[in-house]
Design a protein around this motif. Structure first.
Motif, PDB file in Angstrom:
ATOM      1  N   GLU A   1      -9.572  -3.490  -3.352  1.00  0.00           N
ATOM      2  CA  GLU A   1      -9.340  -3.118  -1.956  1.00  0.00           C
ATOM      3  C   GLU A   1     -10.563  -2.429  -1.370  1.00  0.00           C
ATOM      4  O   GLU A   1     -11.240  -1.659  -2.045  1.00  0.00           O
ATOM      5  CB  GLU A   1      -8.133  -2.178  -1.855  1.00  0.00           C
TER       6      GLU A   1
ATOM      7  N   SER B   1     -11.443   0.155   1.750  1.00  0.00           N
ATOM      8  CA  SER B   1     -10.908   1.045   2.766  1.00  0.00           C
ATOM      9  C   SER B   1     -11.992   1.224   3.821  1.00  0.00           C
ATOM     10  O   SER B   1     -13.075   1.742   3.533  1.00  0.00           O
ATOM     11  CB  SER B   1     -10.529   2.400   2.161  1.00  0.00           C
TER      12      SER B   1
ATOM     13  N   ASP C   1      -7.781  -1.951   3.759  1.00  0.00           N
ATOM     14  CA  ASP C   1      -6.983  -0.881   4.339  1.00  0.00           C
ATOM     15  C   ASP C   1      -7.771  -0.310   5.519  1.00  0.00           C
ATOM     16  O   ASP C   1      -8.859   0.247   5.334  1.00  0.00           O
ATOM     17  CB  ASP C   1      -6.724   0.198   3.287  1.00  0.00           C
TER      18      ASP C   1
ATOM     19  N   SER D   1     -14.203   3.753   1.101  1.00  0.00           N
ATOM     20  CA  SER D   1     -14.098   3.670  -0.358  1.00  0.00           C
ATOM     21  C   SER D   1     -13.853   2.233  -0.770  1.00  0.00           C
ATOM     22  O   SER D   1     -13.468   1.388   0.051  1.00  0.00           O
ATOM     23  CB  SER D   1     -12.962   4.561  -0.885  1.00  0.00           C
TER      24      SER D   1
ATOM     25  N   THR E   1     -11.858   0.240  -4.027  1.00  0.00           N
ATOM     26  CA  THR E   1     -11.007   0.381  -5.210  1.00  0.00           C
ATOM     27  C   THR E   1     -11.219  -0.820  -6.116  1.00  0.00           C
ATOM     28  O   THR E   1     -11.167  -1.970  -5.670  1.00  0.00           O
ATOM     29  CB  THR E   1      -9.523   0.504  -4.817  1.00  0.00           C
TER      30      THR E   1
ATOM     31  N   ALA F   1     -10.210  -2.799  -9.805  1.00  0.00           N
ATOM     32  CA  ALA F   1      -9.268  -2.970 -10.903  1.00  0.00           C
ATOM     33  C   ALA F   1     -10.067  -3.076 -12.195  1.00  0.00           C
ATOM     34  O   ALA F   1     -10.896  -3.985 -12.341  1.00  0.00           O
ATOM     35  CB  ALA F   1      -8.427  -4.224 -10.689  1.00  0.00           C
TER      36      ALA F   1
ATOM     37  N   LEU G   1      -6.845   1.361 -11.941  1.00  0.00           N
ATOM     38  CA  LEU G   1      -7.525   1.348 -10.657  1.00  0.00           C
ATOM     39  C   LEU G   1      -8.477   2.538 -10.571  1.00  0.00           C
ATOM     40  O   LEU G   1      -8.115   3.668 -10.909  1.00  0.00           O
ATOM     41  CB  LEU G   1      -6.527   1.393  -9.510  1.00  0.00           C
ATOM     42  N   VAL G   2      -9.691   2.280 -10.074  1.00  0.00           N
ATOM     43  CA  VAL G   2     -10.688   3.324  -9.890  1.00  0.00           C
ATOM     44  C   VAL G   2     -11.196   3.207  -8.454  1.00  0.00           C
ATOM     45  O   VAL G   2     -11.647   2.152  -8.032  1.00  0.00           O
ATOM     46  CB  VAL G   2     -11.865   3.173 -10.869  1.00  0.00           C
ATOM     47  N   THR G   3     -11.109   4.308  -7.714  1.00  0.00           N
ATOM     48  CA  THR G   3     -11.570   4.329  -6.331  1.00  0.00           C
ATOM     49  C   THR G   3     -12.845   5.154  -6.215  1.00  0.00           C
ATOM     50  O   THR G   3     -12.904   6.281  -6.697  1.00  0.00           O
ATOM     51  CB  THR G   3     -10.489   4.900  -5.398  1.00  0.00           C
TER      52      THR G   3
END
Length: 213
Positions: free
Chosen positions: A161, A163, A189, A201, A203, A205, A210-212
């Motif tokens: 993702e 953001s 997002d 940010s 994110t 996998a 999950l690491v953001t």
């Protein structure tokens, strides 16, 4: 249209240190992407799954850094302390983008140590500078086997993702589409539509979860 890569500008302590922190956070390895002679920058590349990659880029003491939009963008973000600079959309045909933006794409090239030269065309950096929520566009002219995601170490990590502070309708207009989800392989997002625009940010996998960043 597909996401090609995300760009992270080196922080004040330099390219290797910034890449090292990302490597530790994500459990992945980078390779030396080489110098962008036309732009006065250089990068390290983390190949990711799904044909994506993460680029860490820094400005060089070179005239092109000051005279080209990409060099200017990298230098400005690094001087602000580094961090997420932008996201990049891969297309097969740049002609519609050139017509919409009323300018021509520019050539890019670099030679990763131990590999053949990689060449491409890109457009839209001036849009990113003016409005950092906007991606720029790239068309790879090298064979698929030379795409940055196909070189270097294999990393079992993917982008889940983005953001982004901004306005999705503004970005759809920039992309030239009314599609509700024009970049189908990732989630975006949209946050803070009235705040300072840009990537907040990313994110990932990873095998650790999950690491953001």
């Amino acid at each position: 249209m597909h996401l090609d890569h995300v760009s992270f500008a080196a922080e004040p302590d330099g390219l290797e240190a910034a890449a090292g922190r990302l490597a530790d956070a994500l459990g992945i390895e980078a390779y030396d992407g080489g110098v962008h002679p036309r732009f006065g920058t250089r990068n390290l590349v983390f190949p990711l799954e799904s044909g994506h990659y993460l680029e860490v880029v820094e400005p060089l003491e070179h005239p092109a850094t000051l005279s080209t939009p990409f060099g200017q963008a990298v230098r400005a973000r690094s001087e602000m302390g580094g961090g997420w600079m932008g996201w990049v959309i891969r297309v097969d045909d740049l002609a519609p983008v050139e017509a919409r933006l009323e300018r021509a794409a520019v050539d890019g090239n670099r030679t990763p140590p131990g590999h053949d030269e990689v060449v491409w065309k890109q457009i839209g950096i001036k849009g990113l500078i003016a409005d950092p929520q906007l991606p720029y566009f790239i068309r790879w002219d090298s064979p698929a086997a030379q795409h940055p995601a196909a070189l270097g170490p294999r990393n079992d990590v993917s982008i889940a993702e983005l953001s982004i502070a901004g306005d999705r309708d503004r970005v759809r207009d920039w992309l030239g589409t009314d599609d509700r989800k024009p970049i189908s392989e990732i989630s975006i997002d949209w946050v803070a539509p009235h705040g300072a625009p840009g990537i907040q940010s990313v994110t990932f996998a990873t095998p650790r979860g999950l690491v953001t960043i």
